[in-house]
Motif scaffolding. Structure first.
Motif, mmCIF file in Angstrom:
data_model
loop_
_atom_site.group_PDB
_atom_site.id
_atom_site.type_symbol
_atom_site.label_atom_id
_atom_site.label_comp_id
_atom_site.label_asym_id
_atom_site.label_seq_id
_atom_site.Cartn_x
_atom_site.Cartn_y
_atom_site.Cartn_z
ATOM 1 N N TYR A 1 0.528 -1.288 -0.209
ATOM 2 C CA TYR A 1 0.304 0.479 0.164
ATOM 3 C C TYR A 1 0.689 1.386 -0.327
ATOM 4 O O TYR A 1 0.618 2.175 -1.208
ATOM 5 N N PRO A 2 2.195 1.448 0.593
ATOM 6 C CA PRO A 2 2.808 2.968 0.661
ATOM 7 C C PRO A 2 3.531 2.388 -0.830
ATOM 8 O O PRO A 2 3.610 3.990 -0.698
ATOM 9 N N ARG A 3 3.316 1.325 -1.052
ATOM 10 C CA ARG A 3 4.688 1.307 -2.715
ATOM 11 C C ARG A 3 3.945 2.270 -3.102
ATOM 12 O O ARG A 3 3.905 2.690 -4.174
ATOM 13 N N ARG A 4 2.371 1.866 -3.652
ATOM 14 C CA ARG A 4 1.595 2.484 -3.969
ATOM 15 C C ARG A 4 1.100 3.864 -4.075
ATOM 16 O O ARG A 4 0.694 4.552 -5.312
ATOM 17 N N LEU A 5 1.071 4.312 -3.009
ATOM 18 C CA LEU A 5 0.466 5.710 -2.525
ATOM 19 C C LEU A 5 2.520 6.306 -3.225
ATOM 20 O O LEU A 5 1.271 7.604 -3.741
ATOM 21 N N ILE A 6 3.408 5.895 -3.390
ATOM 22 C CA ILE A 6 4.438 6.556 -3.565
ATOM 23 C C ILE A 6 4.528 6.337 -5.341
ATOM 24 O O ILE A 6 4.467 7.432 -6.304
ATOM 25 N N GLU A 7 3.673 5.351 -5.886
ATOM 26 C CA GLU A 7 4.093 4.930 -7.838
ATOM 27 C C GLU A 7 2.792 5.964 -7.499
ATOM 28 O O GLU A 7 3.682 6.856 -8.819
ATOM 29 N N GLU A 8 1.908 6.480 -7.422
ATOM 30 C CA GLU A 8 0.891 6.999 -7.860
ATOM 31 C C GLU A 8 1.076 8.293 -7.262
ATOM 32 O O GLU A 8 0.751 9.416 -7.769
ATOM 33 N N ARG A 9 2.229 8.563 -6.531
ATOM 34 C CA ARG A 9 2.610 9.974 -6.202
ATOM 35 C C ARG A 9 1.514 10.970 -5.219
ATOM 36 O O ARG A 9 0.872 12.267 -5.330
ATOM 37 N N ARG A 10 1.106 10.260 -4.426
ATOM 38 C CA ARG A 10 -0.676 10.488 -3.751
ATOM 39 C C ARG A 10 -0.033 11.002 -2.138
ATOM 40 O O ARG A 10 -0.418 11.362 -1.750
ATOM 41 N N ARG B 1 13.720 10.723 -1.953
ATOM 42 C CA ARG B 1 14.948 9.103 -2.713
ATOM 43 C C ARG B 1 15.992 9.844 -2.145
ATOM 44 O O ARG B 1 16.573 10.618 -1.672
ATOM 45 N N ILE B 2 16.464 8.855 -1.793
ATOM 46 C CA ILE B 2 18.320 8.896 -1.095
ATOM 47 C C ILE B 2 18.872 7.450 -1.368
ATOM 48 O O ILE B 2 18.841 6.329 -0.950
ATOM 49 N N GLY B 3 19.700 7.464 -2.275
ATOM 50 C CA GLY B 3 19.925 6.874 -3.959
ATOM 51 C C GLY B 3 18.957 6.380 -4.131
ATOM 52 O O GLY B 3 17.935 6.861 -4.876
ATOM 53 N N ARG B 4 19.252 4.978 -3.670
ATOM 54 C CA ARG B 4 17.662 4.083 -4.482
ATOM 55 C C ARG B 4 17.274 4.496 -3.320
ATOM 56 O O ARG B 4 15.967 3.199 -4.210
ATOM 57 N N HIS B 5 17.202 4.597 -1.992
ATOM 58 C CA HIS B 5 16.398 4.119 -1.163
ATOM 59 C C HIS B 5 15.539 4.981 -1.328
ATOM 60 O O HIS B 5 15.220 6.300 -1.773
ATOM 61 N N VAL B 6 13.691 4.952 -0.499
ATOM 62 C CA VAL B 6 12.655 5.767 -0.398
ATOM 63 C C VAL B 6 12.126 6.065 0.866
ATOM 64 O O VAL B 6 11.997 4.904 1.347
ATOM 65 N N ARG B 7 12.175 6.981 1.150
ATOM 66 C CA ARG B 7 11.901 6.673 2.337
ATOM 67 C C ARG B 7 10.810 7.703 2.853
ATOM 68 O O ARG B 7 10.447 8.594 1.987
ATOM 69 N N ILE B 8 9.733 8.139 3.309
ATOM 70 C CA ILE B 8 8.629 8.618 3.850
ATOM 71 C C ILE B 8 8.487 9.418 5.075
ATOM 72 O O ILE B 8 8.811 8.959 6.166
ATOM 73 N N PRO B 9 8.845 10.936 4.925
ATOM 74 C CA PRO B 9 7.935 11.586 6.630
ATOM 75 C C PRO B 9 7.510 11.172 6.871
ATOM 76 O O PRO B 9 6.273 11.638 6.589
ATOM 77 N N GLU B 10 7.140 11.037 8.498
ATOM 78 C CA GLU B 10 6.599 10.743 9.117
ATOM 79 C C GLU B 10 5.150 11.926 9.467
ATOM 80 O O GLU B 10 4.551 12.009 9.447
ATOM 81 N N SER B 11 5.862 13.229 8.831
ATOM 82 C CA SER B 11 4.798 14.951 8.527
ATOM 83 C C SER B 11 4.008 14.238 7.429
ATOM 84 O O SER B 11 2.980 14.771 8.052
ATOM 85 N N ALA B 12 4.735 13.237 6.579
ATOM 86 C CA ALA B 12 3.480 13.441 5.899
ATOM 87 C C ALA B 12 2.580 12.219 5.259
ATOM 88 O O ALA B 12 1.650 12.573 5.285
ATOM 89 N N LEU B 13 3.386 11.717 6.553
ATOM 90 C CA LEU B 13 2.330 10.114 6.742
ATOM 91 C C LEU B 13 0.552 10.158 7.873
ATOM 92 O O LEU B 13 0.161 10.313 7.178
#
Length: 74
Positions: free
Chosen positions: A28-37, A42-54
């Motif tokens: 589900y979070p990966r889908r939210l990222i893919e759909e830019r919702r 992006r840190i290199g090839r890693h993806v992180r979600i800010p706590e504030s955004a969540l």
């Protein structure tokens, strides 16, 4: 078109941590990222979600209860 950037605040969560917080699978979070919702970093090839955004995403989905007019408790 000018591009605006916002600085994420708080902790950066992995996709698995975000999924735990949302009580879902990591899909589900990966889908939210893919759909830019949701905002992500992006840190290199890693993806992180800010706590504030969540927190904002969760707050945007909150539905307040309705009060029924004219009804009294029996």
């Amino acid at each position: 078109m000018a591009r605006t950037t916002t600085r994420p605040s708080g902790r950066l969560l992995t996709v698995a941590e975000a999924a735990d917080r949302l009580n879902t699978t990591p899909r589900y979070p990966r889908r939210l990222i893919e759909e830019r919702r949701i905002t992500f970093v992006r840190i290199g090839r890693h993806v992180r979600i800010p706590e504030s955004a969540l927190d904002e995403f969760i707050a945007a989905g909150v539905v307040e209860p309705m009060r029924l007019r004219g009804r009294r408790a029996a």
